[in-house]
Design a protein around this motif. Sequence first.
Motif, PDB file in Angstrom:
ATOM      1  N   LEU A 225       0.824  -1.216   0.000  1.00 25.23           N
ATOM      2  CA  LEU A 225       0.000   0.000   0.000  1.00 25.23           C
ATOM      3  C   LEU A 225       0.853   1.259   0.000  1.00 25.23           C
ATOM      4  CD1 LEU A 225      -2.970  -0.839   2.388  1.00 25.23           C
ATOM      5  CD2 LEU A 225      -3.142  -0.138   0.003  1.00 25.23           C
ATOM      6  N   GLY A 226       1.980   1.203   0.694  1.00 27.54           N
ATOM      7  CA  GLY A 226       2.953   2.285   0.647  1.00 27.54           C
ATOM      8  C   GLY A 226       2.423   3.641   1.049  1.00 27.54           C
ATOM      9  N   ASN A 227       2.820   4.666   0.284  1.00 29.76           N
ATOM     10  CA  ASN A 227       2.552   6.057   0.654  1.00 29.76           C
ATOM     11  C   ASN A 227       1.088   6.459   0.577  1.00 29.76           C
ATOM     12  OD1 ASN A 227       5.239   6.592   1.227  1.00 29.76           O
ATOM     13  ND2 ASN A 227       5.701   7.206  -0.881  1.00 29.76           N
ATOM     14  N   ILE A 228       0.268   5.651  -0.067  1.00 30.43           N
ATOM     15  CA  ILE A 228      -1.157   6.008  -0.144  1.00 30.43           C
ATOM     16  C   ILE A 228      -1.767   6.118   1.252  1.00 30.43           C
ATOM     17  CG2 ILE A 228      -2.074   3.653  -0.299  1.00 30.43           C
ATOM     18  CD1 ILE A 228      -3.550   6.023  -2.654  1.00 30.43           C
ATOM     19  N   CYS A 229      -1.171   5.393   2.215  1.00 29.47           N
ATOM     20  CA  CYS A 229      -1.671   5.431   3.594  1.00 29.47           C
ATOM     21  C   CYS A 229      -1.340   6.742   4.299  1.00 29.47           C
ATOM     22  CB  CYS A 229      -1.114   4.248   4.395  1.00 29.47           C
ATOM     23  SG  CYS A 229      -1.820   2.667   3.894  1.00 29.47           S
ATOM     24  N   ASN A 230      -0.527   7.573   3.664  1.00 27.49           N
ATOM     25  CA  ASN A 230      -0.221   8.885   4.236  1.00 27.49           C
ATOM     26  C   ASN A 230      -1.249   9.944   3.853  1.00 27.49           C
ATOM     27  OD1 ASN A 230       2.172   7.896   5.374  1.00 27.49           O
ATOM     28  ND2 ASN A 230       3.348   8.334   3.527  1.00 27.49           N
ATOM     29  N   ARG A 231      -2.187   9.574   2.980  1.00 25.07           N
ATOM     30  CA  ARG A 231      -3.207  10.531   2.568  1.00 25.07           C
ATOM     31  C   ARG A 231      -3.997  11.002   3.786  1.00 25.07           C
ATOM     32  NH1 ARG A 231      -4.385  10.216  -2.973  1.00 25.07           N
ATOM     33  NH2 ARG A 231      -5.573  12.113  -2.591  1.00 25.07           N
ATOM     34  N   ARG A 232      -4.387  12.259   3.774  1.00 25.41           N
ATOM     35  CA  ARG A 232      -5.005  12.875   4.948  1.00 25.41           C
ATOM     36  C   ARG A 232      -6.326  12.220   5.343  1.00 25.41           C
ATOM     37  NH1 ARG A 232      -8.028  17.190   6.894  1.00 25.41           N
ATOM     38  NH2 ARG A 232      -6.998  18.330   8.594  1.00 25.41           N
ATOM     39  N   LYS A 233      -7.013  11.599   4.395  1.00 19.07           N
ATOM     40  CA  LYS A 233      -8.301  10.982   4.675  1.00 19.07           C
ATOM     41  C   LYS A 233      -8.180   9.622   5.371  1.00 19.07           C
ATOM     42  CE  LYS A 233     -11.073  14.053   2.677  1.00 19.07           C
ATOM     43  NZ  LYS A 233     -12.197  14.739   3.347  1.00 19.07           N
ATOM     44  N   ILE A 234      -6.984   9.060   5.417  1.00 20.78           N
ATOM     45  CA  ILE A 234      -6.803   7.770   6.082  1.00 20.78           C
ATOM     46  C   ILE A 234      -6.882   7.985   7.587  1.00 20.78           C
ATOM     47  CG2 ILE A 234      -5.251   5.827   6.478  1.00 20.78           C
ATOM     48  CD1 ILE A 234      -6.367   5.847   3.673  1.00 20.78           C
ATOM     49  N   TRP A 235      -7.856   7.333   8.214  1.00 19.33           N
ATOM     50  CA  TRP A 235      -8.046   7.487   9.662  1.00 19.33           C
ATOM     51  C   TRP A 235      -7.321   6.417  10.471  1.00 19.33           C
ATOM     52  CZ3 TRP A 235     -13.845   9.071  10.851  1.00 19.33           C
ATOM     53  CH2 TRP A 235     -14.002  10.426  10.532  1.00 19.33           C
ATOM     54  N   SER A 236      -6.828   5.372   9.850  1.00 21.94           N
ATOM     55  CA  SER A 236      -6.003   4.402  10.584  1.00 21.94           C
ATOM     56  C   SER A 236      -4.738   5.128  11.020  1.00 21.94           C
ATOM     57  CB  SER A 236      -5.649   3.213   9.688  1.00 21.94           C
ATOM     58  OG  SER A 236      -6.810   2.562   9.226  1.00 21.94           O
ATOM     59  N   SER A 320       5.883   7.672  24.862  1.00 21.70           N
ATOM     60  CA  SER A 320       7.040   8.054  24.045  1.00 21.70           C
ATOM     61  C   SER A 320       6.824   9.454  23.509  1.00 21.70           C
ATOM     62  CB  SER A 320       7.203   7.065  22.883  1.00 21.70           C
ATOM     63  OG  SER A 320       8.038   7.605  21.869  1.00 21.70           O
ATOM     64  N   LEU A 321       7.763  10.364  23.773  1.00 22.95           N
ATOM     65  CA  LEU A 321       7.654  11.742  23.294  1.00 22.95           C
ATOM     66  C   LEU A 321       7.623  11.769  21.773  1.00 22.95           C
ATOM     67  CD1 LEU A 321       7.580  14.771  23.825  1.00 22.95           C
ATOM     68  CD2 LEU A 321      10.101  14.743  23.895  1.00 22.95           C
ATOM     69  N   ARG A 322       8.435  10.930  21.159  1.00 17.07           N
ATOM     70  CA  ARG A 322       8.492  10.885  19.698  1.00 17.07           C
ATOM     71  C   ARG A 322       7.143  10.458  19.113  1.00 17.07           C
ATOM     72  NH1 ARG A 322      12.816   7.298  16.151  1.00 17.07           N
ATOM     73  NH2 ARG A 322      12.070   7.939  14.088  1.00 17.07           N
ATOM     74  N   ASP A 323       6.562   9.413  19.698  1.00 17.22           N
ATOM     75  CA  ASP A 323       5.256   8.948  19.228  1.00 17.22           C
ATOM     76  C   ASP A 323       4.175   9.999  19.470  1.00 17.22           C
ATOM     77  OD1 ASP A 323       6.349   6.564  18.397  1.00 17.22           O
ATOM     78  OD2 ASP A 323       5.620   5.390  20.098  1.00 17.22           O
ATOM     79  N   ALA A 324       4.253  10.659  20.623  1.00 17.61           N
ATOM     80  CA  ALA A 324       3.254  11.676  20.959  1.00 17.61           C
ATOM     81  C   ALA A 324       3.301  12.830  19.962  1.00 17.61           C
ATOM     82  CB  ALA A 324       3.483  12.187  22.372  1.00 17.61           C
ATOM     83  N   ILE A 325       4.494  13.280  19.610  1.00 17.23           N
ATOM     84  CA  ILE A 325       4.643  14.363  18.642  1.00 17.23           C
ATOM     85  C   ILE A 325       4.128  13.925  17.272  1.00 17.23           C
ATOM     86  CG2 ILE A 325       6.329  15.744  17.358  1.00 17.23           C
ATOM     87  CD1 ILE A 325       8.034  15.774  19.933  1.00 17.23           C
ATOM     88  N   ARG A 326       4.480  12.696  16.896  1.00 24.01           N
ATOM     89  CA  ARG A 326       4.045  12.194  15.587  1.00 24.01           C
ATOM     90  C   ARG A 326       2.520  12.103  15.502  1.00 24.01           C
ATOM     91  NH1 ARG A 326       5.452   6.262  13.046  1.00 24.01           N
ATOM     92  NH2 ARG A 326       4.581   6.626  10.969  1.00 24.01           N
ATOM     93  N   MET A 327       1.905  11.600  16.566  1.00 24.45           N
ATOM     94  CA  MET A 327       0.454  11.472  16.581  1.00 24.45           C
ATOM     95  C   MET A 327      -0.230  12.834  16.614  1.00 24.45           C
ATOM     96  SD  MET A 327      -0.749   8.363  16.365  1.00 24.45           S
ATOM     97  CE  MET A 327      -2.336   8.381  17.191  1.00 24.45           C
ATOM     98  N   THR A 328       0.358  13.787  17.308  1.00 13.84           N
ATOM     99  CA  THR A 328      -0.211  15.135  17.360  1.00 13.84           C
ATOM    100  C   THR A 328      -0.198  15.779  15.993  1.00 13.84           C
ATOM    101  OG1 THR A 328       0.495  15.425  19.667  1.00 13.84           O
ATOM    102  CG2 THR A 328       0.008  17.419  18.402  1.00 13.84           C
ATOM    103  N   ILE A 329       0.953  15.679  15.311  1.00 15.56           N
ATOM    104  CA  ILE A 329       1.072  16.233  13.958  1.00 15.56           C
ATOM    105  C   ILE A 329       0.077  15.559  13.025  1.00 15.56           C
ATOM    106  CG2 ILE A 329       2.604  16.432  11.944  1.00 15.56           C
ATOM    107  CD1 ILE A 329       4.936  16.731  13.966  1.00 15.56           C
ATOM    108  N   TRP A 330      -0.024  14.228  13.124  1.00 12.69           N
ATOM    109  CA  TRP A 330      -0.949  13.462  12.278  1.00 12.69           C
ATOM    110  C   TRP A 330      -2.397  13.884  12.534  1.00 12.69           C
ATOM    111  CZ3 TRP A 330      -4.744   9.901  13.823  1.00 12.69           C
ATOM    112  CH2 TRP A 330      -5.321   9.124  12.800  1.00 12.69           C
ATOM    113  N   THR A 331      -2.747  14.074  13.792  1.00 12.86           N
ATOM    114  CA  THR A 331      -4.111  14.461  14.145  1.00 12.86           C
ATOM    115  C   THR A 331      -4.457  15.862  13.653  1.00 12.86           C
ATOM    116  OG1 THR A 331      -4.030  13.069  16.142  1.00 12.86           O
ATOM    117  CG2 THR A 331      -5.733  14.767  16.058  1.00 12.86           C
ATOM    118  N   LEU A 332      -3.522  16.773  13.793  1.00 15.83           N
ATOM    119  CA  LEU A 332      -3.782  18.171  13.447  1.00 15.83           C
ATOM    120  C   LEU A 332      -3.694  18.449  11.960  1.00 15.83           C
ATOM    121  CD1 LEU A 332      -1.870  19.966  16.341  1.00 15.83           C
ATOM    122  CD2 LEU A 332      -4.339  19.650  16.123  1.00 15.83           C
ATOM    123  N   PHE A 333      -2.781  17.719  11.281  1.00 20.24           N
ATOM    124  CA  PHE A 333      -2.498  18.070   9.878  1.00 20.24           C
ATOM    125  C   PHE A 333      -2.702  16.884   8.931  1.00 20.24           C
ATOM    126  CE2 PHE A 333       0.261  20.635  12.662  1.00 20.24           C
ATOM    127  CZ  PHE A 333      -0.219  21.885  12.354  1.00 20.24           C
TER     128      PHE A 333
END
Length: 333
Positions: A225-236, A320-333
């Motif tokens: 599936l690759g980068n298609i999972c990075n699309r903003r509409k993917i909620w997983s 994990s601070l790294r995971d928390a930052i990543r999830m925050t960015i993913w949630t917001l943007f």
Amino acid sequence: MRFPFRQTIHIAKYIARKKKKGVVKFPLVLMLEPLHACNLSCSGCGRIKEYSDTASKMVPLDTCLNAAAECDAPVVSICGGEPLLYPKIKELVEGLIKQNRVVYLCTNGQILDKKLDIFRPHPFFNINIHLDGPEKTHDLIVEKIGAYKKAVNSIRLALSHGFTVCTNTTIYKQTNISEIKNFINDMIRLGVKGILLSPSYNYRDVSDQTIFLTRNEIIEKFKELGNICNRRKIWSTPLYLDFLNGKREFECTPWGNPTYNIKGWKAPCYLITDGHYKTFEEFMHRVDWRRYGPGRDERCSNCMVHCGFEPTVALKTGESLRDAIRMTIWTLF
């Protein structure tokens, strides 16, 4: 934000309250099955076979609402069966929202056009339509020609009336990943708010086991599936997708998505049935959770399904601070 703002804040506050109180095990999503009757016969569904003896029975409305209150999960996923066949579905949705629950109505979309006018858009109400890929593939899996077109028309109708609509797609062994990539783009163009992806679970009640994936096959499929999972509409979530790609290991959190149906609290999880309990407290305290999960129970060996591992992501992110930052960015943007 990727998810509706009020829903995101509501769930985050709930988790924070539980952790502040030192609660270790608590639910995030109640899988509420008011009935198991369905108007489709999907190839990979274990419910219509496992609960064939109770397919004509329904959980009374008051019992459904009491189960939600007893469990007190911030999110309730109304599933089944086809929940739109439940005579009190309007009252159930309204009652759960009055309890301040985020509600996902999980439907195959076949009769949504006839039922949509009984509902009203609400910041806590989501319509989740199950689609297992593009038209030919989906119709084959659900064993009904025209089911895809019917579901897509229901999506268009619900969106036009202001409802929050997402889709849920199960990946099987025969799933063509190129088709799924095209399907994701089709859903984005259609205007759905979110797309959820999950590998199938090998229900023992399903006669054709060749449709299910092993753990290694799941990883290979999701790598494709690759980068298609990075699309903003993917909620997983990205951490769950890392898990599906074999980049991370997570323990299962079976109590994270408890299931209530006509027989009671289904134990140990949404996918495996070793028994049913009358109360949520009995379910939480009498199940030996140490027995379950990959490497402990043979039935869990190939399971990477979202209902067991997305709760883990939600509960572990803050460690994990790294995971928390990543999830925050993913949630917001």
